[in-house]
Scaffold this active site. Structure first.
Site, mmCIF file in Angstrom:
data_model
loop_
_atom_site.group_PDB
_atom_site.id
_atom_site.type_symbol
_atom_site.label_atom_id
_atom_site.label_comp_id
_atom_site.label_asym_id
_atom_site.label_seq_id
_atom_site.Cartn_x
_atom_site.Cartn_y
_atom_site.Cartn_z
ATOM 1 N N GLU A 94 0.832 -1.210 0.000
ATOM 2 C CA GLU A 94 0.000 0.000 0.000
ATOM 3 C C GLU A 94 0.869 1.264 0.000
ATOM 4 O OE1 GLU A 94 -3.083 2.133 -0.591
ATOM 5 O OE2 GLU A 94 -3.619 0.081 -0.059
ATOM 6 N N GLU A 101 1.694 6.244 -7.210
ATOM 7 C CA GLU A 101 0.657 7.187 -7.628
ATOM 8 C C GLU A 101 1.136 8.628 -7.503
ATOM 9 O OE1 GLU A 101 -2.901 6.231 -5.451
ATOM 10 O OE2 GLU A 101 -3.414 4.609 -6.841
#
Length: 152
Positions: A94, A101
């Site tokens: 994560e 991103e």
């Protein structure tokens, strides 16, 4: 097809970006000179992920729930170690997803690029795969003692 982002989300991202730019303006390019500073930067990354990434908080919550149930059911050390490695791997993936991103957003800005979409989708897919694996491992480790505890 690009998903639309609400104005509130865009405003929140801009505000976070401005805050980060102000706080990191002088230190972001520096290399940590000592170990405590390195840990400080790592803690900043964890704090950022926890405060801005809903899915990171969800994964932390599920991990804490799984560990609570593990201790309640009296899992042995090796099962606890497997649970710890599994939960940690999901959180690590994560964090990497968040980093990917952020870098993609930095590189392309508000424009759309199919390769950017692939990078983001693949990193999100890695999180999904790690999460599914984590749930399967938790079920395999927790169900037998849970059923025994319930007398089933």
């Amino acid at each position: 097809m690009v998903p639309e982002i609400s104005n509130d989300s865009e405003r929140e991202i801009r505000d976070i970006s401005k805050t980060l730019q102000k706080s990191n303006k002088r230190s972001s390019w520096k290399i940590a000179k000592d170990l405590p500073t390195s840990f400080f930067y790592a803690a900043k990354g964890l704090r950022y992920a926890f405060s801005t990434q809903r899915n990171f908080r969800i994964h932390v919550g599920f991990a804490l729930g799984a560990f609570s149930l593990s201790f309640f059911l009296g899992l042995n050390k090796s099962d606890l170690a497997i649970m710890a490695l599994t939960a940690t791997s999901v959180l690590v993936v994560e964090l990497l997803n968040t980093a990917i991103e952020s870098v993609v957003d930095l590189a392309i800005g508000k424009r759309f690029h199919p390769l950017a979409q692939i990078a983001k989708d693949c990193s999100a897919g890695a999180v999904l795969l790690a999460s599914i694996s984590s749930v399967l491992i938790a079920v395999l480790l927790l169900f037998p003692p849970l059923l025994k505890q319930l007398g089933i």
